[in-house]
Structures are given as structure tokens and as C-alpha cells.
Design a protein around this motif. Sequence first.
Motif, short mmCIF file in Angstrom:
data_model
loop_
_atom_site.label_atom_id
_atom_site.label_comp_id
_atom_site.label_asym_id
_atom_site.label_seq_id
_atom_site.Cartn_x
_atom_site.Cartn_y
_atom_site.Cartn_z
N ILE A 1 0.08 -5.59 7.65
CA ILE A 1 -0.66 -4.92 6.58
C ILE A 1 -0.56 -3.41 6.75
O ILE A 1 -0.79 -2.90 7.85
CB ILE A 1 -2.15 -5.35 6.59
N ALA A 2 -0.22 -2.72 5.69
CA ALA A 2 -0.15 -1.26 5.73
C ALA A 2 -0.87 -0.70 4.52
O ALA A 2 -0.83 -1.29 3.46
CB ALA A 2 1.31 -0.81 5.72
N PRO A 3 -1.53 0.47 4.63
CA PRO A 3 -1.71 1.18 5.88
C PRO A 3 -2.77 0.50 6.75
O PRO A 3 -3.57 -0.30 6.27
CB PRO A 3 -2.18 2.55 5.42
N LEU A 4 -2.74 0.87 8.03
CA LEU A 4 -3.73 0.40 8.99
C LEU A 4 -5.12 0.91 8.61
O LEU A 4 -5.28 2.08 8.29
CB LEU A 4 -3.35 0.93 10.37
N ARG A 5 -6.13 0.03 8.66
CA ARG A 5 -7.52 0.46 8.39
C ARG A 5 -8.33 0.23 9.64
O ARG A 5 -8.29 -0.85 10.22
CB ARG A 5 -8.12 -0.39 7.27
N VAL B 1 3.82 3.13 -2.12
CA VAL B 1 2.75 2.41 -2.80
C VAL B 1 1.48 2.55 -1.97
O VAL B 1 1.55 2.78 -0.77
CB VAL B 1 3.09 0.91 -2.98
N PRO B 2 0.31 2.37 -2.58
CA PRO B 2 -0.93 2.56 -1.82
C PRO B 2 -1.18 1.50 -0.76
O PRO B 2 -1.83 1.79 0.24
CB PRO B 2 -2.02 2.52 -2.90
N ALA B 3 -0.69 0.28 -0.95
CA ALA B 3 -1.00 -0.78 0.01
C ALA B 3 0.07 -1.85 -0.04
O ALA B 3 0.64 -2.12 -1.10
CB ALA B 3 -2.37 -1.41 -0.32
N THR B 4 0.33 -2.46 1.11
CA THR B 4 1.35 -3.51 1.16
C THR B 4 1.05 -4.50 2.27
O THR B 4 0.36 -4.16 3.24
CB THR B 4 2.75 -2.90 1.34
N ALA C 1 0.54 -3.34 -3.81
CA ALA C 1 -0.61 -3.25 -4.71
C ALA C 1 -1.10 -1.81 -4.76
O ALA C 1 -0.73 -0.99 -3.92
CB ALA C 1 -1.72 -4.18 -4.25
N GLN C 2 -1.95 -1.54 -5.73
CA GLN C 2 -2.45 -0.19 -5.92
C GLN C 2 -3.71 0.09 -5.11
O GLN C 2 -4.21 1.22 -5.11
CB GLN C 2 -2.70 0.09 -7.41
N SER C 3 -4.22 -0.90 -4.40
CA SER C 3 -5.39 -0.68 -3.54
C SER C 3 -5.48 -1.83 -2.55
O SER C 3 -4.86 -2.87 -2.75
CB SER C 3 -6.68 -0.63 -4.38
#
Lengths: 642, 642
Positions: free
Chosen positions: B247-251, B335-338, B395-397
Amino acid sequence: MESRVVGVLGAGQLGRMFVEAASRLNVQVRLLDAGQSAPAKQICFVPSASNPAQSEHVDGSFADPEKIKQLAEKVDVLTIEIEHVDARQLQAVLDAGIVKEVHPLPATIALIQDKYAQKKHLIAHGLPVADFVSVGSESALPKDPAAAAKEQLEGVAAAGRSFGFPLMLKSRTQAYDGKGNFVVKEGGKAIEGIEALGNGTRGLYAEKWAPFVKEVAVMVVRSSTGEVRAYPAVETVHRDNICHTVIAPLRYGKDATVGQRAREIAEKAVATFGGAGVFGVELFLMEDGELLINEIAPRPHNSGHYTIEAAETSQYENHLRAILGLPLGGTALKVPATCMVNILGLADLDKDKDAILKTMAPAVASLTVPGATVHLYGKVGCRKGRKMGHITVVAQSDAELHARMEPILHALETAIEAAQNGSSLPKALLPEGAREAAQASSSSSFSSSAQQTLDSLSPITPTQPSSLDFKHPHPLVGIIMGSDSDLPVMLPAAQHLKRFNVPFELTIVSAHRTPDRMKAYARSAASRGLRCIIAGAGGAAHLPGMVAAQTVLPVVGVPVKGSTLDGVDSLHSIVQMPRGIPVATVAINNSTNAGLLAIRILAAADERYAAMMQRYMDDMEEEVLGKVDRLSQQGWDYVVKK
Amino acid sequence: MESRVVGVLGAGQLGRMFVEAASRLNVQVRLLDAGQSAPAKQICFVPSASNPAQSEHVDGSFADPEKIKQLAEKVDVLTIEIEHVDARQLQAVLDAGIVKEVHPLPATIALIQDKYAQKKHLIAHGLPVADFVSVGSESALPKDPAAAAKEQLEGVAAAGRSFGFPLMLKSRTQAYDGKGNFVVKEGGKAIEGIEALGNGTRGLYAEKWAPFVKEVAVMVVRSSTGEVRAYPAVETVHRDNICHTVIAPLRYGKDATVGQRAREIAEKAVATFGGAGVFGVELFLMEDGELLINEIAPRPHNSGHYTIEAAETSQYENHLRAILGLPLGGTALKVPATCMVNILGLADLDKDKDAILKTMAPAVASLTVPGATVHLYGKVGCRKGRKMGHITVVAQSDAELHARMEPILHALETAIEAAQNGSSLPKALLPEGAREAAQASSSSSFSSSAQQTLDSLSPITPTQPSSLDFKHPHPLVGIIMGSDSDLPVMLPAAQHLKRFNVPFELTIVSAHRTPDRMKAYARSAASRGLRCIIAGAGGAAHLPGMVAAQTVLPVVGVPVKGSTLDGVDSLHSIVQMPRGIPVATVAINNSTNAGLLAIRILAAADERYAAMMQRYMDDMEEEVLGKVDRLSQQGWDYVVKK
């Protein structure tokens, strides 16, 4: 996951990108093309089971009925890479049960091959096209060319009486990349056009001159059951009748509805055709916002190459999914902005030994551009005008996109000039130049630091062109105020945007004195690519709220202090908006904070602005801590002494 | 553009994706692999010039010195797909001048093959690793296994005295996907571990137990001159020691610096190695925020597959560019999230005839997920645990990403259960089920309308889980207030976010009574994925400004009206922020507008929210126009009568 085999008529670059999509889904493809090492065959060699020296592809012309039959026998579903194929033969293999499905339907291919029939079909379905009329007989292949040419001459004269000159004279068939079109500037030139277009051997039609302001294209994927999904509308720019660049999303400040209307027209048009697959719909955008369909291609299209890097599902994968009856993939952009540049042969290799190097100059330049992807088609040799590859660039904003395109387009212009003059290229545009530059730029020894790693995020380009240019061509933030008397108060907003490399525009829009201008500004803002508006106003201070009422963008309001009431009048006028329409209000006269708030709004979706804002806040902290030190070292009266 | 030929040791899925990148740049590749139809060879068949029945690839083991030499003779640059190769032979062909370059350097490969030597190297360069110690002699291949095993037993006991139990016992070589590791739970289990790890035939080392909270990975590309560029830090989730999702980015809400620190450590580590190429750095994130390098792979890596769809330049293209000395491509996310999900074989084909169907269930499910791309590697047959493909979702978020992943992960769980029980899959997860669903869903006849086209934008997923859940797991907006007494005023903000399907959280944060909580909330907000904070406060109303001072996100302030001063106190406290820290202030008690402003802020970067906001504004207009009609029809007193 999928055991059916797909056959493709043609194995050029479109076939190559289709094969790439098929390989990802592990779908087997068989190709029919005269070239043994055609672009698509290079990445899809399937040794024949009976004789490994032979491939399972078919070598031959896709106009050859026998070869089409051979291909059909090997596959479950047939499709095309190019529409100039023998549609009757495709129908024949379908009717004979040699292949189960052909997409798009042969009848659709035949209809689209004949551009006059295509136009009649569109108009019968209520779709907008430029006025047109048959020139001479309605036959696509006249039997008596001499008689047909004579008839056509009368036809052009008649068309001229209806449409005026100039008019477009067009061949009904075998027309692409501008071939088959002739601009008849005046009645006397009609004979020239007829001669250029087959001299009576082909059917012609005339089209009313369409003085478009932009060319627009929309890719649409259609399932066999009639579901249609449009990709975003894009702007296409042609040079010498060949696609040069494609830019998405389409921007047209005068009319925010153009993109959406183009998609609706394209979907409606594609819905009228039979069979599954991707279709490219090319349109003209007229000055008044009218959209006219120019022509339709029943296949993946040059104007959809950008979808590989920039859309949720590429046009090639969606074509594959459609013809296999699988669920269609998403057609939305996954990036904020994208551009495609074709790499066209700049010279013939037999005339210029550096033809390939010159042609590849934009590709070499793009290696140093963040977000750029080069696609080379593996074509052998080089011929002027031949499609050798393309470059797709993605970016987080229009401004960044154009800044990233700049070195690529500059390399292209340099190479075109070198090809025209027979001169050689500057070394930086040669592959070894790029390698040397790469090694020089990185020869400084490694140092790990937050700074360095931060910079390894793609740098935000571009900066505002000149020191405080008020009109960036692709602004993200608009600063507006009712009068130039507000400028001294509003300038810090501009200075902060400049400091953060945010492209902006600054202008005067008055709610009370220029209500029409305000309406036009507010309503076009989002479609022009703006992401935030900063509006300053004093006294009754209606501008921020009235702009917010006519845009979906966040509007930041700066209350400007007037000569009475200390700015409280402005503050209350701006902040006390009714439910439904918010204005993000900052402190009185504090346009610094308006600029910073606009940057935070950008930072919400772009980590580079977030990182810059963090550094700005860290710097502020450091500055204050510096004052702490100074106070403890120099005593409390250092401020007074200063 | 590039005439040099690249040779790769190995032709599995990593080689296949490398070949795909090479084909795009028209770079010729020759492969060495024992499998004649290995995944990479399938999309890169090069007929031999002398005998077209043969390919130019080399069939054979990449451990075979003769085969390595054969490959080296065909190419200009050699690279690897897997590090378990004969590094000495690579050095030999380099020394003999058979090939010009090998990347990464054979010495680097050898160093990384021996995980104990790798750890010593890292520690010598000041890089963080878990405490470790050699177990028994320092030899990687002990000569007398029986003696070595005895020595190792003593070594484990000694390690246990230093590190305590459990501890990790690890084989120095031939270790991947969890193989070569053994958890020694207590001293008595040492002998079991030694037996499992070669019983004295291989060198071992012991590592202090690292109770990590997350596994993190960073891909880094390194040029031959030492330039390093990290991709974003990602979270990797393993199942049975094999990578399951990335999962990116790391949270990591507890510490906003983790991602940046991980990148710096990874760059610093990769900078210490010789040769060019991509490296995968795996790290452990400990509870206290410490990062420890677990191990490094000298090649493209499973945790970097996501870069194909989600980064500016994929790890495969960057590996190619690096080994050819071309400029490195951008490593930023586009992209914002992947998220990437591995498709692993769920059963052996010889034991379960539906093994392939079950394995492919998540791929079938992903066909209906916008932003999902399936990669199948073309492996023949099916074996449990084998890497058959992967799915990348963009995805966008974060919220949208997790909603999009949901059906894919659900299909995976269903298929795992079916494989375990030997039961069959529900039809919807079979390829023909997907086809039938696709046809059913689109069988409604076409109707073109703004509504329909708007919906053909990918729908925004997900909605707030329950009707007004205060804690979405992946919120984009945070609503905070100093006390639950502010809730009635702040609730309309939540209701409007809900109406627009914006994932949010709502909680109590008091500036004056919970200053530590406020600091933690504000400082972690951006790294948790929030894009906007709405803060409500009354009276002295410090919360919005104090939060804004500790985050880079836009903060919307809602002045709450207290029992005195009519809310003007709150308004002025919130809006009159000093230069440097803006608060976007809305009207007193008007949290509706705060919610709408937050949505406009999201809309600035997501056209779907913009379209929804436009519809909301159109509805407001229509509602008022309805009242106009009613007034004109029923007279001015209809309001009074109501």
C-alpha cells in the motif's frame, strides 16, 4: 483466466500496444500483416506448434480474402487495427462460421470506410456534422471515371453555390491523416481538386468550410450489448494533417460545458454502431461553442494513446475487454493533466543518414523530464512523416504539464530545423549526450539529507515566468479585486504564491461595476484549470461571495480596510455568507494569509506544496527562536535600539 | 535510440515486466532461463538469425557458468532478475571482457547473497539493523557440518543470553520469501532450528526479535555514478512470509516522519553498493518509530510492482535506464493512493482441477473495479503459493482505495476458502460469470444525458459506513470541536460531508483542556491522509488557529456563538490570525458552510466532487426558483399561511 484467442488485422503500432494489453491479461493474439517483423509481431512471437521455425501469425495483406480466412481459422474473435480492410470478407468468415465474432461488426467497418455514408448515418441519428453534399453521383466507386469527373465538376459548382468557397472536397473512401481531402479555395480550383482525388475513380462529397477554433477528440468504448463509456474530451493539434499533440483534459474558458457536451455527442454517436470495441470520435469546436463530428475511427486511435499512462484503463485494454465481452474498465483520468506528442520520422533515411537520430531527439530530451514515458514502435528504418513512436507526459497541473512539455517540444523544433537544413543535432539531443549528462549530473557524491530527499520529489515546475507576471498562461490560483486601489493590500498574496512557485493570475474584477465580467470569470474558472480564487474587497465587499455563488472552487475572501469602520464592514460582508455558499475568510487586510491558504488548499492534494509549506513554517519558527536568542544575549532593549 | 543489447539472468515475472519496459524503449533483450516458455520469453521471442527455429535466448540454468558465458557473448550489458546467481561467474565474464558491464556489480550481488555479510556491511555504514550475531563459525559454507552444527547450538545459546527468546535464527544464504528463517521460541528449540536450516551445512546467524508494528519497503534506483532516487515508502503486508499486499503511500499516524526517514535510510543504504540498478529495501517499523533494515534485494522487487501504474517511471524502466547509464526517471507517485495484491496459486492443479479458476478469482473480481489493472504472468499450470500475477489498484484517496480493494480482497477470501474446502466458486467469480454480468448490466438501452455521462466518471466510493459514523477508517476531513456542547452547531458540517460521500471523522479536541491531544491531532493529520480540518470553537476560540499552527493542511474555522457577545468574540478570535498562519473562517454558527468549503477544497483536485458541488448549487437554484413560482401563483402571503 481467458482461453479465447484474438486475431487482429494489422500489426503496426496500434496492434503492438494492443498486444501489450493482451499480454498483461495473458490473452493469446494472432496477427495478420504483410511485415514479418511488423511492430506488433516483435513483441508477440508465437512459434507454430507444427513447425517452430514458423510463427502462428499470418504473413500477408489484410486485404487478401485468403489470408483473412487463414487468420479466422486460428482464432475465436477477430478485430482490426485499421479500418481499411475488406469488410465483406470479414462478414464472409463470420457467416461461414469460421470465426465466432468480429468486432466491430463488418457492417460498421463498411459504413465508416465510406465517409459520405458515415456522415449520412450520423445526421440520420440527429448528430451534428458540418453541412455536406454529394458531389456527382452517390456511388463510392464510379463505373465511368471520365463521366464521373465531369459530373463531379458540376457538383462542386453546385456545392459552392450552397456553401460558398473555400469548401472541403473529400474522397468518400481511403481517406486518413489528411489524405483524401482537398481545400477548394475558389470555383476555378475545382478541377484541380477532382484530379487530386482520383479524377472520377472515387466518389466525392463536399463539406461546408468549418472554421474551427479547436480540434477535439473523444475515445469511446462500446460493449457488444451497447454500453458506452467515453474517455475525457481531449484537444488534438494537427500539423500537416497528422496528429502532433493531444492534451487532456480539454480546456476552453469561453464555455465550461464543451468537454461534457463532446463526451455526450461521442457516446451518442458510438451507440449507433454495431459491435464492440473502442471508437475514436473527432470533432470540431466552433467559435460559438458548437461541436461538429468530423469523423469516427472504429478502433483505438492516436488521440487515445495517452490513456496508457493517464487513464484508469487504457484504450487498448478496454478494446480487448469489449471484444471479449468482459466488463469495461474505468475511463477516468487518474492524473490531473496529460499530453501526448507523436514522434514522426523527420527525414528519409536514404537521404539523411542521421534521420533516425533527428527523429529520436524529442525522445532523448524526454528522458530527463519527470512524468514522461517514451513508446517506440520498433519500426525499421525511417521515413519522413512515419509514426515511429510517441511520448506521454503526465503532471499534477496544466502549468506543470506545459513546463514539462517545453524541453521536449524544443528538442522537436531543433530536430525539425536540423532535418530541414541537413545540419547535425546538438550533442545534448543525441543518446550519448543524454548518457553523459546523466553521469555528469550525478557524479557529485551522495549526501543523504531531508533537503536532498525532498528535492528528489519531482520539482514543481514552472515558476512564474517573470518576477511578478500577473498572467500565467496556466494559473492554479486567480487573485481578483474590485479596483486597483486594493492592489497594495492584495500584493502580498501574489508575492507568497510567487515564493511557492504557484502559477497564478492577478486581475481586476468588480462585482458592482463589471457584473458580467465577474460572472464570466467565476463560471469559467474551474474549466480553465484554476483550483482556488482569492478575492479582495472593501466596504460592502460583495465580490468574494458573488464569485463563490458562481463557481464550485474554494473562494478565499480578503476583507480590505476602508476609510471608515476599520474593515469590520468588509469582514462581516465577506464572512457572514448564507448557508450554501461558503467564503474562506481571512483577517482584515491580511492577503498574506490568503495566499498561504490557497497554497494549503493546493497542498491538500500535492505533497510537494505540503513539503514547501512545512519548510516555510519551520523557517518561521526558526526566525522567532533567533529573536529569542538575540533577546537573551542583547537584553530587552535590542528592539528599541534597532 | 539505443542499440546496446541487454542480457538478463532469469525470465520469470520480474523479467517479463522488465522486457515490457525494454520493448517500449525498443531495447533488445536476451534472456537466460531454463524454461523455454518462461514468462519473460513469452513476450520477447527473438528468432535466431542463423536458425529461425531457435531463439536468441539461452535455455539453461542461471547457475551454469557455461550458460552465463553464452549469454554474455550475445549482449552488451548483463543484469539479473534474481540474486541467487553465480556472482563469481558474472565477475569472470566481466574480467574476461566478454561483456562490457554487469549491473549490479557482481561484488554487490555476492555481498547481498550472504545476509550476514550484508548486515555487517550495513552496520559498518551506520545503518540501522536489528542486533545480530554470528551463530557458530563465521563461514557461510562450513566444511564439517557435524562440527558446525554443534558449534551453532552453542551459538544459539549464547545469542539467547544476549537477546533473550524468542529470537530469529537465519540462514546466511539462499533465503527468500521466509525460507531460511526459523523462530527459536525458547532455548530448547535451538536444535530444531539448526536442523531446519541445513544442520551445519550452511552458516547461520541470530537476530534479536524485532516486534515490528508495520513492514515498510522502499524501492531505490541507483545510477552507475552513485545517484540514488527513492520511490515513496510503502507498507507491505505479508501472509505466510510471502508478500500479500503493498500500500502506498505509507500511513503512520503516530509519527509523520516515518515515510521520509525510511526513504533517507534506503537511499543511504543503496548508495553504499556498487553498480547501477534498482534495489528493494525492506524495513521494520518499531512501536517507537524506529526503523530497522531487514534486508535488501539488488533488483526490481515485488513491493515495487505498483510503480507500473502509479509512479512517474516504473521500477522496471528505471532499472533499464540505470544499467544503460541513461538519465533516471521520476520516482514520485502520480496518483494519490495505490495498492498491489499478489495473485498467488491457491492450490496445486494436480490436486484440485479448479486450482486456476480459484487462483484467478481476485483477478476476475477486479475487472469491475475502476482503477484496477491485472497482470498475469503466463505461468503454466498452478502450484500453491506460486506467484501467478498481481493486481494494482489506483485511487484518488485512501478511502477510495480501500473501497476499491474490498471486492478484490473479498473474492480472494472466498477463493481461499473454496480451495481449502475443495468446494467450488460462486459463479460471479468465474470468468463466464463476469462476462454474463457485464452483458446484463449494460443491456439497458443507451440514453445520453448529463446525468448518465456524469455517472460514467468513476463513482466516488465509499460512503460513510453507517448513517453518521464519526470515525471513518480513512477520513479525508476531520471535524473537531472543543466540547460536546458544540456538537449541535457542528453537526451540519458532518451531515453535508455525508451527503457528498466524503469520508470524515468527528471528535473532540480542546485547545485549552487537551493541548497535547491537539498537538498530536494537528501534527499527524496530513500523514494520516486528511486533506482538510474543520474546527469549531466559541469565545476565545483558539482551537482553529492553534491547529493551523501545527499542520500544513487548510483549516476551516467555525465561530460558535456563546452566551455573550453574539459570537463576535469567536469570529474575531478565529479570523484575525497573524501573518503566516491562515484560518479559513466561515460565518458564525454556520458549520454547513464549513462542510461545503471542505468539499470545495477537495473539489479543487477531484472533478467528481466538483460535479457534485455543481449539482448541489443547481438544486439550490431550482429550489429558490420553485419558491418564485409559488409566490407568483399563491400570492405573497403563502409564507405566512404555511
